[in-house]
Design an enzyme around this catalytic site. Structure first.
Site, mmCIF file in Angstrom:
data_model
loop_
_atom_site.group_PDB
_atom_site.id
_atom_site.type_symbol
_atom_site.label_atom_id
_atom_site.label_comp_id
_atom_site.label_asym_id
_atom_site.label_seq_id
_atom_site.Cartn_x
_atom_site.Cartn_y
_atom_site.Cartn_z
ATOM 1 N N ASP A 15 92.640 -69.743 82.714
ATOM 2 C CA ASP A 15 93.545 -69.006 83.609
ATOM 3 C C ASP A 15 93.711 -67.518 83.266
ATOM 4 O O ASP A 15 94.845 -67.003 83.246
ATOM 5 C CB ASP A 15 94.924 -69.671 83.611
ATOM 6 C CG ASP A 15 94.892 -71.096 84.129
ATOM 7 O OD1 ASP A 15 93.814 -71.564 84.532
ATOM 8 O OD2 ASP A 15 95.960 -71.745 84.130
ATOM 9 N N HIS A 57 96.763 -72.286 93.661
ATOM 10 C CA HIS A 57 97.837 -72.982 94.361
ATOM 11 C C HIS A 57 97.867 -72.657 95.851
ATOM 12 O O HIS A 57 97.690 -71.484 96.234
ATOM 13 C CB HIS A 57 99.190 -72.587 93.767
ATOM 14 C CG HIS A 57 99.372 -72.974 92.337
ATOM 15 N ND1 HIS A 57 99.190 -74.255 91.877
ATOM 16 C CD2 HIS A 57 99.743 -72.232 91.252
ATOM 17 C CE1 HIS A 57 99.443 -74.304 90.574
ATOM 18 N NE2 HIS A 57 99.768 -73.084 90.166
ATOM 19 N N HIS A 61 103.646 -74.279 97.128
ATOM 20 C CA HIS A 61 103.394 -75.302 96.105
ATOM 21 C C HIS A 61 104.711 -75.812 95.530
ATOM 22 O O HIS A 61 105.679 -75.063 95.373
ATOM 23 C CB HIS A 61 102.525 -74.725 94.992
ATOM 24 C CG HIS A 61 101.968 -75.758 94.077
ATOM 25 N ND1 HIS A 61 102.569 -76.098 92.891
ATOM 26 C CD2 HIS A 61 100.871 -76.567 94.186
ATOM 27 C CE1 HIS A 61 101.868 -77.049 92.294
ATOM 28 N NE2 HIS A 61 100.828 -77.353 93.058
ATOM 29 N N HIS A 90 102.794 -67.848 92.221
ATOM 30 C CA HIS A 90 101.705 -67.220 91.466
ATOM 31 C C HIS A 90 100.380 -67.878 91.814
ATOM 32 O O HIS A 90 100.327 -69.039 92.237
ATOM 33 C CB HIS A 90 101.953 -67.330 89.950
ATOM 34 C CG HIS A 90 101.923 -68.739 89.436
ATOM 35 N ND1 HIS A 90 102.990 -69.618 89.597
ATOM 36 C CD2 HIS A 90 100.965 -69.451 88.783
ATOM 37 C CE1 HIS A 90 102.683 -70.786 89.056
ATOM 38 N NE2 HIS A 90 101.458 -70.713 88.563
ATOM 39 N N LYS A 115 92.393 -75.608 89.581
ATOM 40 C CA LYS A 115 93.429 -76.623 89.383
ATOM 41 C C LYS A 115 94.720 -76.199 90.081
ATOM 42 O O LYS A 115 94.927 -75.029 90.369
ATOM 43 C CB LYS A 115 93.675 -76.857 87.892
ATOM 44 C CG LYS A 115 94.084 -75.619 87.103
ATOM 45 C CD LYS A 115 94.069 -75.894 85.611
ATOM 46 C CE LYS A 115 94.525 -74.713 84.787
ATOM 47 N NZ LYS A 115 95.956 -74.377 84.944
ATOM 48 N N CYS A 164 99.329 -73.798 79.510
ATOM 49 C CA CYS A 164 98.032 -74.287 79.998
ATOM 50 C C CYS A 164 96.969 -74.348 78.900
ATOM 51 O O CYS A 164 96.153 -75.272 78.873
ATOM 52 C CB CYS A 164 97.559 -73.427 81.171
ATOM 53 S SG CYS A 164 98.647 -73.566 82.613
#
Length: 216
Positions: A15, A57, A61, A90, A115, A164
């Site tokens: 990420d 996303h 979400h 985000h 993801k 994460c």
């Protein structure tokens, strides 16, 4: 102590996206500091396999505080029987903040794992989504991808170290893969989490190393 890289080792870059940088909607502490080092590591081509994860996303979400009237970012709620932090909006699909960071040469990548695309399930780890409505954690497919290539060890870096990145390293170990976290090439949402992160890594048998100690 230096670590010699096996041809069966993979690098997972978690990420590294503009929304997690200072000025982004969910900024990590000093997130921009890892960009030059990640870029150098990818340009070195020392890993046989390189994967990036990408938060991706849809609008609205379920993890966004804006999806829960009366709630504020960083509050916690119960979601599918598990604690869920509510985040600022985000890494919304198709926005500049969701792209892989433009300051890194990504041409060494073998795969990108997106993801968090399910609007009803959050996703921290590169290996598995968070708990869904059925109580399970759906696979992202990364474990199978690594298994097909004979990978038995992963080195994890990126953002955020306390969420994460940590979840990705933990899942690697749970799925039977040795894991190391590149401490200097990761940053947390907040540095107050670092002691807890170190303790979790030690408890799970996850090595904590500096990228300079990779024997390349």
């Amino acid at each position: 102590m230096s670590r010699t890289l096996s041809p069966h080792a993979a690098l997972i870059v978690v990420d590294v996206q503009p929304d997690f940088m200072p000025g982004g909607t969910l900024a990590c502490h000093q997130g921009e500091a890892i960009v030059p080092g990640v870029d150098r590591l990818l340009r070195s081509r020392v890993f046989s396999h390189v994967v990036a994860t990408q938060d991706w996303h849809p609008r609205g979400h379920i993890s966004f505080a804006s999806s829960h009237p009366g709630r504020a970012p960083f509050e916690q709620i119960a979601l599918h029987g598990q604690p869920q932090t509510l985040w600022p909006d985000h890494c919304v699909q198709g926005t500049p903040g969701a792209e892989l960071h433009p300051g890194i040469d990504w041409t060494a990548l073998d795969a990108v794992v997106r993801k968090g695309s399910d609007p009803a399930v959050d996703s921290y780890s590169g290996f598995r989504e968070n708990h869904g409505p059925q109580g399970a954690r759906p696979s992202t497919g990364l474990a199978g991808w690594l298994r097909e290539r004979g990978v038995d060890e992963v080195f994890v870096c990126g953002l955020a170290r306390d969420i994460c990145v940590l979840w990705t390293a933990q899942d690697a170990v749970e799925l039977g893969v040795r894991a190391s976290l590149l401490w200097d090439l990761s940053r947390p949402v907040t540095p107050t989490s670092d002691d807890a992160t170190r303790a979790t890594l030690q408890a799970r048998g996850i090595a904590l190393i500096e990228s300079a100690n990779l024997a390349i």
